[in-house]
Structures are given as C-alpha cells and as structure tokens.
Design an enzyme around this catalytic site. Structure first.
Site, PDB file in Angstrom:
ATOM      1  N   GLU A 354      85.860 140.377 -13.730  1.00  0.00           N
ATOM      2  CA  GLU A 354      85.677 139.924 -15.122  1.00  0.00           C
ATOM      3  C   GLU A 354      86.426 138.650 -15.435  1.00  0.00           C
ATOM      4  O   GLU A 354      85.802 137.723 -15.973  1.00  0.00           O
ATOM      5  CB  GLU A 354      86.080 141.031 -16.118  1.00  0.00           C
ATOM      6  N   HIS A 369      84.125 135.721 -13.726  1.00  0.00           N
ATOM      7  CA  HIS A 369      83.109 135.880 -14.762  1.00  0.00           C
ATOM      8  C   HIS A 369      83.458 135.088 -16.018  1.00  0.00           C
ATOM      9  O   HIS A 369      82.628 134.367 -16.570  1.00  0.00           O
ATOM     10  CB  HIS A 369      82.914 137.365 -15.081  1.00  0.00           C
ATOM     11  N   HIS A 373      81.461 131.669 -17.830  1.00  0.00           N
ATOM     12  CA  HIS A 373      81.124 131.421 -19.237  1.00  0.00           C
ATOM     13  C   HIS A 373      81.668 130.068 -19.696  1.00  0.00           C
ATOM     14  O   HIS A 373      80.975 129.295 -20.365  1.00  0.00           O
ATOM     15  CB  HIS A 373      81.719 132.529 -20.120  1.00  0.00           C
TER      16      HIS A 373
END
Lengths: 686, 686
Positions: A354, A369, A373
């Site tokens: 994550e 992750h 973004h």
C-alpha cells in the site's frame, strides 16, 4: 447541557470557509469569538464584522461562548495555506495533519477543544481542519456519540459538477426558499460516448462510490498513530476491498462491451486514457487538473510538497516486492527474514504494497501503491514549475473518478494475485461441508425469477451546508445514478448431518462469459466474482429455506446513510452514534448490482454454505454497526470471518478444476441469472 | 429624458448573469420586466422573485419601464447555451452573433431596443449578449455618445486569477464597505521561475495588454457586415500591430536573457511550452483548459462547433500563400490574377492570412491565422469527446497570455517579412529629407539622461460590477504591473532648406545587441524596432528643439482609460463619447518601455524626420480621439500616415547597408540609451 456543548463542535463543520463569527447551523448560532482569536485579516475590522453577524431578521442570534485559553502556536500547521488543496498522500500534509490532531487530542476538556478548534478553524486549511477535527472527535473519549456530518456536506465540490455552484448561488440569491427547485446535474458531464471509457462514468463518478472510498481510507489510514492504523487484518482488507472494486469495475466493463482493464504496467510509456474531472476546488479556487491523452509520468521534484522520487524508485520497490513473493520471505526493518505464511502473508503484503506504517520495512519496500497515485496525480506538473496542485488521483475522495485508478489498481491487484497463486490450493475438504448440500438457489424480484432489473434513478441532496458566502437555506441538487429493483435470494439447503448446524452463506455474482463471449476458465472467473452478501445461517436437520433481502447485503450501506439526511437505518444501542462514522463506510446499496445490458446480461450466481466452525470469530458485536462488514470490517473488533478474504475464490483451483462447475462441492451451487438494464430515468419514488 | 432612457441600456452590462429584475447600477434600479419576458426557469416563481427585488433598505428601488413588444424568436440565438464559452473564432458563434446584432439593429426606437435587449439578456449567452449589444450600440445612429463600460468590468474573470473571485465573495459578504481592503493578486500566480517562459508572464498576462488586444479585434473584426470590416488598410494594420507585438515581446525576451521566439513551424511536432492559465470562466463555470508540455495538434472534428478541418488544410493554405508571395500575384474568387503591389500588397496579404472577409479568395487561401488559433485552442480535446471548451488561444481577450501566441504570430510575421523582402528597397532618396538633419537626440527622465527607469507598480481596480450573485459595493483587486518613470524626448533638428517645413517625427527603440551579445545586422535589427511615437512637427529655418513627453505616445492610451474608472484623458468635442470605445484600443502606457535589466539594458534610440509631404493624409480628424493611432488607426477615417506601416523599417535595406549606422541618412539619428530596471514594487502614487 453537556450534550449541547459537544454538538457545538459539529457547527464547526458548517460552511467551512465562512468565519466562526458568521451564523452557523439551523438556528444561526454564532461563536462568541474573542477579539484576539480573529484571524489576522479580520483583526483590523474585528468589532465591525463580529457585530455585523450578531443579529438576523428574527432578532439576536444565539451566542456560543468560547473560552479564552492559551492556544499553542499554529505556524507549522499554517505551512499548508488556506487556499491550497490538501492530500494525505503527501507526506508533508500527513505530518502536519498529525500535529493538528495531536493538538486537538491534547487539550483537557470539551470546552478547551472548542476553544482551540475555533481558534484554528479560520486560520488553517479548511480540508485539513475537517480531517483533523474528525479524527480527534472519533478518538477522544469525551466526544464519542457525536454525529459528524457527511463529508459531502462540507465539501460538495469534491463530488459534483463544478457548474452546480454558480447555479446554486443564483438559486440561493434569487429564489426564496419555498420556491426553489433542485439543480439537475447532467448524467454525462465529464465526457461523451465518443470516449469509450466514458461508458463507465456512472460508476467512477458515483457519489456513493466515492464517499465509500473516502470513508474506507479514513477508517483505514495508512499513516497515523499506530493504534489507529493497526486494525485487524487491515493489509488484507486493503487488498480485498480493492480487489472487489476491480471485480466490480471489470464486471461493469463487460456490461458495457468493453474488455477488462489493462494493467498500467509500462510506467515509462504513454497513458492513453485522458480524464477531465470538471470539478472545482472551492477552497483552492482552482479546478482539478485534467490529464490529457498520451501523457507520461516523470520523475518527481516537488520540493514544496517534499516529494522527490524517481520512477526508478518505484521500479526498485516493485522488484523487491516480487522478490519477496517469489521467495516467500520478506525482510523486516532489522534485516530479519519473515515468512509470508499461507494465511497471514497477504496481510503483510497488503501493508507492504500500500504501504502503511505496518509495512515490514518501508525503507526497503518503499511506498509503491501510494506513490503510484502521487506520480499520476502530478503528471501535468512534476516539478511544480507551473504551481499546479495534484490531479484527482491524489485524493481518495476523487481518485475513483479517473479511469487510470483502475489501471493502477489492476496492476496492484495482479501482484496480490501472483502471491495468491503461490499458496496451496483449497482442497475439497477445505471447501466442502460434509452433510450440507445446496439444492436450489434463485433470485426473486418483482415476481421475476433469476432476472435482475437495473435502471437510472434520480436522487436529491441538499448541498447548502457546504456553500460558503451565499444566502442561507436548502439548495438541492439532483443527480442520476444506477439503481436496481430490490430482490431476494431463495436458497434451499439440505442438512443431512443428523443435527443442527451453523453455516456461513457466501453469495457471489459473476458474468457468465468473457469479453470474447467464451465461457470462463476458473482461474480467470474467480477474479470476476463479486461478493454480494455473506451471513450466518442456522441449518436445522433436513430441508432449510433461506430467504434474504438484497438490502441486507454485508457489503453495502443504505443510500440514505451516505448522505445522512435521514435518520433511518441508524444503528441503535449504547454507543450507536460513535459507530456512525465508521458505518459511513460501505459500498452504496444502489451500486450492488452491475448495470447489465438491455438484452439481459448472462451471469452466474454462486452460493456456498461453509462450515461456520471454521469461519467463526468469537467476539461480542452487539450494538455495533456491521452493515458493510465484508468491505469495512467492524469498528474496534476483529474482521468477522476467519477465512481469508475472498474465500473460496482467493486462490487458484485444485488440480483438475478448469471451470466453475468443476470447482463446486455439494455445499455450493451455481445458477444462471440475467441482469436486464432499463435505460430510463426514474424519480426516487419508483 | 431621452438621455436617461439611453443610459438605461448600459445597465444591461451590469452583473451580466444576474437577471434584469435584480438591482442594477449605483441607484439599484430594477427593470420592470413583463411577466412573459421572464426566462422560462423564473416563470413559475415570477411574481415572487420580481417583487423580492423591488425594495432595498432605503425604500422601493427605482423602476425602469420596459415596453412590451412582439419580440422575434431567439431559438437560433440560444443554440449557444448560457453556460458555454463564446468565441468569435468559432464560425458558428460568429454567425449567431451576427443574427443577434441584426435583431438589435433592426428595432425602430431606443425603447424597442431596450425591450428586446431585456428580453434577450436573461435568455442568451452573457458573453454573446455583451458583444452583440456593444456592436449594436456602436453602430445605431440613435445610441451614439453612450459610454460603454470596460469589458473587464463585465467579465473580470477573463483577466484576473481565478482565486480572486472567492476572496471577493468573502470580502463582499463579511466586510462592510468602508472597511474593505483590496484583494492582492500575486505577481507570479500562473507559474514559477523554474519555467523559463514565465519570465515573460508580466507581459503576457498584463491586463492592459490583453484589453488592448481584445479592443483591437473588436474594432477590426475579421468577419461582420462589410462596412464594419472594410476599414482603411485593415489588413496592413493586422500585420503591423502584430509585428509590433512581436518586436516588443522579443525585446522583452532579451531583457530577460531569453532568445527571440522560435516560430511555430512544425505543426505536426510537439509544442514544448505548457501554459496553465488559472482563469475560470464564471459564465461557463469551467476553468480555462491548460496545455501541458509536449502536446501535438490534431485534426479537428468539433462537430458541435461546426469545425472540421485538418492540419493538411492549414498546410495547403500556407503553400498557396507562399505561392502568391513568390509569384507576386494572388487569385481572387473569380479566378482573376491580382498583383501584389509594392504599397498595397501587404494589405491584401494581411486580409488573406488573417483571414478576413476581405481576403481575395477565402475558399482558396483559407483561414490560416484564425485556424491556427483554433487548432491550438482545441489541442486538448480535438474531437470534443471530453466536452471541453477552447483554451485561451481561442479568445482574443485571453490569447496573449499563452507563450504559444508569440510562436504562432512569430510564424505569421515571418510570412509577412518574406513578402516584404521581395519589395524594392527604400532608396536614400525615399528615406532622406533634403536639407533636414537630426543633430542631437536624447531622453530625459528624473534628471537622468538617456537612462530609462522601470519598476513594478501596483494598481487597483474595482471588479464589483462583474461579480454576480453577491452583495453590492466596491471590491477592489490590486495587481502588479510593469511601469516606467515618465520621460521626454529632446530632439534637435536643423532645417537648412531656406523655408519652413513639416515633418513626421518617427521614434523607435531597439536592443543594441542580439541574444549572443553581438551587434545586430540591420536585416535582423529592423524587426526588433519598437515604435515609441510618431507625430507631426513644424520645422522653422535653422535649429529646432523638439520636446515630446512619453505620455503623448501615438501607440499608447493612458492606464486609466483602459479601466475607465477616471474621467481624465477623455476626448472632447462633438461625438466624443461615441469615439470612446474606439479609443479603448491602444497599447497601455505602462507597457510603453520594455523592462530592461537591473544592470541597465543597452538600447538604441532611433529618430527620423520624414518629409510630411510624402506622409500626409488629407482628412479632418478634429474631435476624434487618436491617441493610439499608430496601433489602432482613427475611427471612420483613413490611417493617418501614407507610408507603409513600419516605415522605414518595413523592408530590407538598400545594397551595401549591413548595420543601422550604415542605414542612416542625415534626417535620422541613433543614440545609445539604457533601460534600468528597479526590482521593487511601488504603490500607484509613486
């Protein structure tokens, strides 16, 4: 009285940009702000502006006393300007938010909290203030049971077409309250059907879907005090909740004659999808930047955001994660080897990918992750030369609007699946439930059997609490969203064990064919399985008929809860309200069923009764909201299913199993159903 | 009474989105709108909303009677939605504007015009309404002498940082009138110095510069009734005014250590410059789309705008234009050959390249310059799949903000220069003025000789007339712009002709060195020559001392005129006000002198006295404003200089001339001067 005082705190969420001395709430209360609490720009005109709002047409406005205390300096907090956008993906913002949360948590009494919050409110960034005060209210023992307003009420600009705001201003200025009609947001305002990806806009831009995603990340932050982050199986839930979003999105794509998402794997190549969000930040007075077609990521040198990172870093993290998966071993921060175990490995991986602060070694495995973004959200201005803020991918409230969200999470999910493929397959023994057979399953809706019906529905929501600096009174917007006709499951289970048994009923739905029109191989179909419900059943001897309503789903919350305009479906019991914000998390009920097709989309309904003895988690959950437990867990409790999330579809099938049919054990059953889409718009009272 | 009536028309420009029944102007007048004139959305609540605004705190508001007449249907006009952006570059928009203008021109009396304008105002697009009513008021005989408000007052959103509007709303709502302080627009809000091109933002984003450009294209439309378009030498002025913009921009670039503009010649390659305008359209509730780095043009399929055109078309037009230049002959629409003559060829080419309806054959030579704007303005959404409007290049009000404007006009200007290179060179005879010598020239400013001084200045402008749906009262914004210390020219001319003579004094300024620090070749320097002034002089026998103030420049208008907040410098005489709108055209005085450098930018001041007998244009210009005649001509008169525009620098030099020094005849002189930039910000009263 104490109750009153505490609810005054909630007025601070009202009209976030209007200063505290302006009327708040339904009875036009004004905070009695001490002169030296006024923000600098209002100090010179302090007396004048404060007295200006002391009265309204109906007489003096109620005053809320504000204790004058010694407030800690906010200089560091104010490093995020009031007119900036705010994102928890930006480490600097996260750090500053943490400090403000600590200030709010550190004061002794509710009175002191109100005082310091009033002082802070008109000084710090409004998004930041909302976030920090929300977290503090959720965690302070003396502010439990407070009913925080839905995020969309404070910041509607993160959810609806920018055009709404000037129309709302016109309505509020020109039309007296009784005569206002809702402002309609067109269903297709971000693009046209010429853009293939726009066929999915109803999903990506759905208000309930985006509120769910914001809520999920609020409840499961990746960085905060350890006791906040370290929720039961949060890494696994990160994987599973997003896996289910992918399954749902791909399902919707097939309904719209589009192939499944292409993973975003070539990080140095062009991103062909464009996205023009057409959202304005009312706080930053900037529109959310668009991403045009065929842009490429760049190394980031956003010094102002303290983000300096290369695509090569992302690649290194990826390679190390794959190394860990393929070896079955990760290193921790001390350099020790930690096994990725069959059951708990996925949780470790979730935190690592994550990443959250629970990552075994965040320095080594990085922040993949999240940084994906960030890379995408700064694609238009990677070194801040143009003074541009992040795009929609940089904020969990808006990220799901963008097609690239699904390509990025498609990539992320694929890593998880690669790990899952290394695990031992479930044996027939692990899947079966000796003596239990599912004999019949069907769906019933409006007297139609095994035929789900979807349609467009229009709903209204009052945005006036988020419309700063304009006349009071409700201003409704009307938006169009997918809906389905409510239905129920009928499941016939035979119990030949000779005694009463308990089981967990697990219901999934999947398209029947792939994008070529071929039947699925099990290894592909398992990733398309959308969880519809999961619940405990008692099985008496012999034939059991289980009835279950679609509205009872363990993944959804009622539409009204999303907006909290209605007091229905609110949990009751001791600390019901305390749960309420947690309970805002959940997939919106109106999006439970994919859109289907006008001709009827062939699907497969899957039902399994697993042995509750292997599923059960012993804990007391009475009085705690658990509507969407499959997606959100249960507040301060363990995840209520001992199996790995996604069971029985989270692993590759046992040898010899190529199709869903071959996968079945007697306690499972598959039924062909269709989803028929009626392309008409209905008003709410359908 | 008649005067009153007519000025009521001007109230229709006030707060363009607020309906007519809301208070307008300083005395809160309301139009007494007939019930059936109300726009559809207000008909159901007509009585309520109309009576709501009939009174203010000081009693009933003055009512302006509106005659009820039979209004022509506006269905076609409404094809441009109220919430769209509007552009004269879009043929469909042009056509619709033409129809609305005709309606306004066609009604019989001022009363009828007011009636139909009230009816139209709250139905049609506000930008379109403003444009059509402006044109009608300028051209109707019974509406002469009306003082139209500056465009920035109706639509400030086209000129200032989008952030201003929420701040203005806060100020207008919170702070009582006497206590408001101006809202400051940061000098650098569109980008940072990391972006090289941003060094020129003060020029490109200057409010006066953009108002000039908007005004120029309003006065010289490329499509309208023939008598409006067919102004004296408009094609040549198109070339010259834009050539001067290029000279000025390149001059500014050298001041900022940047090389001259690279022409945009590779139409299928990447455009490396990005531009993020950070402007919002308050009418369209959309921000102006940005152009990110490295985008490419695409063929346009904007069916909604009726624009379907390929890059290949643009290339064909270009090739035909070059063919005409190299052959010295163009074809007209009947297929006849027309010579490009020495004096008038440039005017034909200007109309052809821009193009205007005066183009000899618009079908054959196309619409090159205009379509270049359109191609670039749709670069982010060439087929309208994303429902995006045009970028800043699509609107003359905003085009000059974007670096690509100068690359495109650099290319356009280069074509003109290629034509100019085919012309016979000026002979010494054509340049000289026998018996006239310029003996000395100098500049004087604050007692400094030949040293110009520049600085930053802050000015305030009241935007409240353009702030819809918010409380009344002035809201000032404060912006920072370049300024120079006023100066004067001292020119000593000797007249040995033995009689009184008349001459035209032509003053230019150029950088002394090119971007490599080398002295210029004349053929390059001539394109860098910035016209500062041009005026007629009487030369008595013997020594003449000419004094001229920088504020008298023939290219500029006073800063205050741009905003029309002050009544100074207004032309007097018969139809003074009628001229006023024309007079809004002109380079802003504060941008007369390029920025220079802190160390002092070496420049060359050039002065020439030409023979007025060869310059003169016989016409009566008394009472007509002609401040900026070099850039804008004179309303309804001939261009007031018979020479080709740009003379003596509009052609290649005669044989043997390589430098400016060699170019000089005795009636010319060059003086080294410097421009010293003081990097500090001064308030207006400096």
């Amino acid at each position: 009285m104490s109750g009153d005082k505490r609810s005054n705190l909630l007025l601070l969420f009202d009209r976030p940009q209007e200063p505290c001395f302006m009327p708040k709430g339904d009875n036009n209360s004004v905070f009695d702000v001490p002169q030296d609490y006024l923000p600098e720009k209002y100090k010179p005109v302090g007396q004048v502006v404060v007295s200006r709002f002391g009265e309204s047409e109906t007489g003096p406005n109620p005053k809320i006393p504000v204790k004058r205390i010694s407030v800690p300096p906010l200089d560091e907090i104010q490093e995020i300007r009031r007119d900036e956008n705010f994102s928890l993906f930006i480490p600097k913002h996260r750090k500053i938010a943490g400090r403000l949360i600590n200030i709010f948590l550190g004061v002794k009494s509710v009175d002191d909290l109100l005082s310091v919050a009033v002082y802070a409110r008109d000084r710090v960034n409004p998004y930041l203030f909302n976030y920090a005060l929300s977290v503090a209210l959720l965690h302070r023992p003396d502010t439990q049971n407070l009913d925080l307003p839905s995020f969309i009420h404070s910041f509607p600009d993160k959810f609806v077409d920018a055009k709404v705001f000037s129309e709302a201003r016109e309505t509020a200025t020109v039309v007296p309250q009784g005569n206002r009609v809702p402002i309609e947001i067109p269903k297709d305002y971000t693009a046209s059907d010429l853009e293939e990806e726009h066929r999915l806009a109803y999903f990506r831009e759905d208000i309930g879907v985006n509120l769910h995603h914001w809520h999920w990340h609020l409840v499961y932050p990746f960085e905060a005090a350890r006791e906040v982050v370290n929720k039961d199986r949060r890494g696994e839930l990160f994987y599973y909740m997003h896996q289910q979003i992918m399954a749902r999105y791909n399902f919707e794509r097939l309904c719209n004659k589009l192939k499944r998402v292409e993973r975003f794997i070539d990080w140095k190549g062009e991103i062909k999808e464009a996205y023009f969000p057409k959202l304005d930040s009312q706080v930053a007075s900037r529109s959310w930047p668009a991403r045009v077609a065929h842009q490429k990521l760049s190394n980031l040198r956003r010094e102002v955001d303290q983000i300096v990172v290369d695509i090569d870093d992302l690649e290194r993290w990826r390679d190390r994660i794959f190394e860990a998966i393929n070896k079955g071993v990760v290193r921790d921060a001390q350099g020790n080897n930690v096994q990725l175990t069959e059951f708990e490995g996925i949780n470790v991986l979730g935190n690592m990918i994550e990443s959250s602060i629970l990552s075994p070694d965040r320095g080594y495995y990085g922040d993949m992750h999240n940084m994906g973004h960030v890379f995408i959200s700064y694609i238009h201005d990677p070194d801040h030369r143009h003074l541009e803020s992040f795009g929609v991918m940089g904020d969990s409230t808006t990220a799901m609007r963008d097609p690239i969200f699904y390509r990025w999470h498609g990539y992320i999910d694929d890593i998880f699946q690669k790990f899952k493929s290394t695990l031992p397959r479930y044996t027939e023994d692990q899947l079966g439930y000796s003596g239990i057979t599912v004999d019949e399953i069907s769906l019933e809706s409006n007297n139609a059997k095994n035929n789900l019906q979807t349609l467009w529905q229009q709903s209204d929501v009052d945005l006036s609490r988020g419309l700063d600096f304009q006349p009071r009174g409700a201003v409704f917007v009307r938006f169009t969203h997918l809906q389905h006709v409510p239905f129920s499951y009928n499941i016939v289970v035979n119990n030949s064990t000779g005694g009463n048994k308990e089981g967990t009923c697990r219901i999934f739905l999947s398209p029947k064919h792939d994008e070529r029109g071929n039947p699925w191989l099990f290894r592909d179909q398992r990733n398309m399985m959308v969880e519809l419900d999961k619940f405990r059943v008692n099985l008496k001897q012999g034939r059991n008929i289980i009835k279950r309503a679609s509205t009872q789903s363990s993944v959804t919350i009622p539409f009204e809860r999303t907006f909290r305009d209605l007091d229905t479906n609110r949990p009751t019991g001791g600390d019901a309200l305390a749960q309420f914000n947690f309970c805002g998390c959940g997939w919106p009920q109106h999006m439970l069923i994919p859109k289907g097709t006008p001709e009827g989309m062939p699907c497969q309904l899957f039902v399994m009764i697993s042995n509750y003895a292997d599923d059960r988690v012993d804990q007391d959950v009475s009085g705690i909201c658990n509507d969407a437990e499959s997606f959100c867990g249960i507040k301060d409790r363990k995840y209520p299913d001992r199996r790995n999330m996604g069971y029985p579809f989270d692993r590759q099938p046992r040898d010899g199993v190529n199709s869903l049919q071959e996968f079945l054990t007697p306690n499972m059953r598959v039924q062909d159903v269709t989803i028929k889409f009626n392309n008409r718009v209905f008003q709410k009272a359908m």
